[in-house]
Design an enzyme around this catalytic site. Structure first.
Site, PDB file in Angstrom:
ATOM      1  N   SER A  42       0.847  -1.192   0.000  1.00 33.12           N
ATOM      2  CA  SER A  42       0.000   0.000   0.000  1.00 33.12           C
ATOM      3  C   SER A  42       0.883   1.242   0.000  1.00 33.12           C
ATOM      4  O   SER A  42       1.958   1.254   0.605  1.00 33.12           O
ATOM      5  CB  SER A  42      -0.882   0.028   1.249  1.00 33.12           C
ATOM      6  OG  SER A  42      -1.736  -1.094   1.307  1.00 33.12           O
ATOM      7  N   THR A  94      -3.876   2.000   2.374  1.00 29.35           N
ATOM      8  CA  THR A  94      -4.166   3.378   1.969  1.00 29.35           C
ATOM      9  C   THR A  94      -5.610   3.729   2.287  1.00 29.35           C
ATOM     10  O   THR A  94      -5.916   4.887   2.607  1.00 29.35           O
ATOM     11  CB  THR A  94      -3.889   3.555   0.474  1.00 29.35           C
ATOM     12  OG1 THR A  94      -2.551   3.132   0.196  1.00 29.35           O
ATOM     13  CG2 THR A  94      -4.045   4.999   0.050  1.00 29.35           C
ATOM     14  N   HIS A 132     -10.971  -3.932  -2.909  1.00 32.59           N
ATOM     15  CA  HIS A 132     -11.082  -5.032  -3.870  1.00 32.59           C
ATOM     16  C   HIS A 132     -12.502  -5.117  -4.434  1.00 32.59           C
ATOM     17  O   HIS A 132     -13.220  -4.137  -4.514  1.00 32.59           O
ATOM     18  CB  HIS A 132     -10.589  -6.339  -3.268  1.00 32.59           C
ATOM     19  CG  HIS A 132      -9.144  -6.281  -2.835  1.00 32.59           C
ATOM     20  ND1 HIS A 132      -8.163  -5.670  -3.599  1.00 32.59           N
ATOM     21  CD2 HIS A 132      -8.524  -6.747  -1.732  1.00 32.59           C
ATOM     22  CE1 HIS A 132      -7.005  -5.769  -2.981  1.00 32.59           C
ATOM     23  NE2 HIS A 132      -7.190  -6.411  -1.843  1.00 32.59           N
TER      24      HIS A 132
END
Length: 260
Positions: A42, A94, A132
């Site tokens: 990330s 993030t 996702h």
């Protein structure tokens, strides 16, 4: 991104790859240990690994006006997130940093990313921070979108939201590092040029997604930014991490460094 490397569609006389599949928060933690020579991470994790890794120009996942979302089982407005228990996919992601910037006051509930919707549905959290493919499937599971953090970041700073990147360990010889960068760039381009076969390969990791939905998701996060981050992605990532440092969420400021 890795299809051509994993199936040896592209090869190298200098470098061989062994693929280790893990969720992003596990990879973030492994990167703090310097476990892998090349790893996905990330952007939020970079300040904690910058002594060991530089970022690769190829391999970024960027949300340009879209990104991780906060969802709930009932309609909520943004102000109502204050003080709530929110299931998050990891404190180095993030998405977590961006949510903290948007709403500093909430109780994070650390949850594997693929269990977040269930955690909220079962009442163990008031809302969930989804990453996702859940970004495309939450509505059919009966959830409501509270805020899209990629849209929020774009509206507030007129920049795309840099989510994930590839990182290369600094102790690799320059010749090997350069070869890794070439192979990564060519692997991503191969997938974009041979979309159907690359998508068929990726479907085995798609957690019961329908092909049309998987193709939409891939199109959101594997694109021209992924082949090469250019100038806008480093600018956006530096802005994000600087905001995190100014807010006291990141202990020290770092200058992003990309290798090509």
């Amino acid at each position: 991104m890795f299809y051509a490397l994993a199936t040896r569609k592209i090869r190298s006389n200098l470098v061989a790859f062994q693929h280790e599949l893990s969720d992003i928060e596990t990879l973030n933690k492994k990167a703090r240990e310097g476990a892998y020579e090349l790893t996905a991470v990330s952007y939020h994790a970079y300040p904690y690994i910058a002594d060991k890794y530089a970022l690769m120009a190829a391999g970024s996942s960027i949300g340009d006006g879209y990104g991780p979302m906060v969802v709930a089982t009932k309609p909520l407005n943004i102000e109502e997130l204050k003080g709530k228990r929110i299931a998050i996919p990891g404190r180095l992601t993030t998405s977590y940093l961006t949510l903290r910037l948007m709403q500093p006051d909430f109780e994070p509930i650390d949850t594997p990313f693929d269990e977040i919707l269930a955690t909220v549905k079962e009442g163990r959290a008031d809302a969930g921070l989804i990453i996702h493919e859940a970004q495309l499937t939450y509505a059919k599971s009966g959830f409501h979108n509270v805020i899209d953090l990629g849209r929020w970041f774009k509206d507030k700073y007129d920049l795309p939201l840099p989510l994930g990147a590839n990182a290369l360990r600094r102790d690799l010889p320059p010749k090997i590092a350069s070869e890794c960068c070439r192979l990564m760039r060519e692997s991503i381009q191969y997938a974009l040029d041979n979309r159907e076969e690359a998508l068929n390969y990726a479907m085995q990791f798609a957690r019961d997604m329908e092909p049309a939905l998987a193709e939409k998701f891939v199109g959101m996060y594997v694109n021209h930014y992924t082949v090469d981050c250019g100038e806008i992605v480093p600018k956006a990532a530096q802005k994000l991490l600087d905001l995190g440092h100014q807010a006291g969420l990141i202990p020290h400021r770092v200058e992003l460094e990309f290798v090509r």
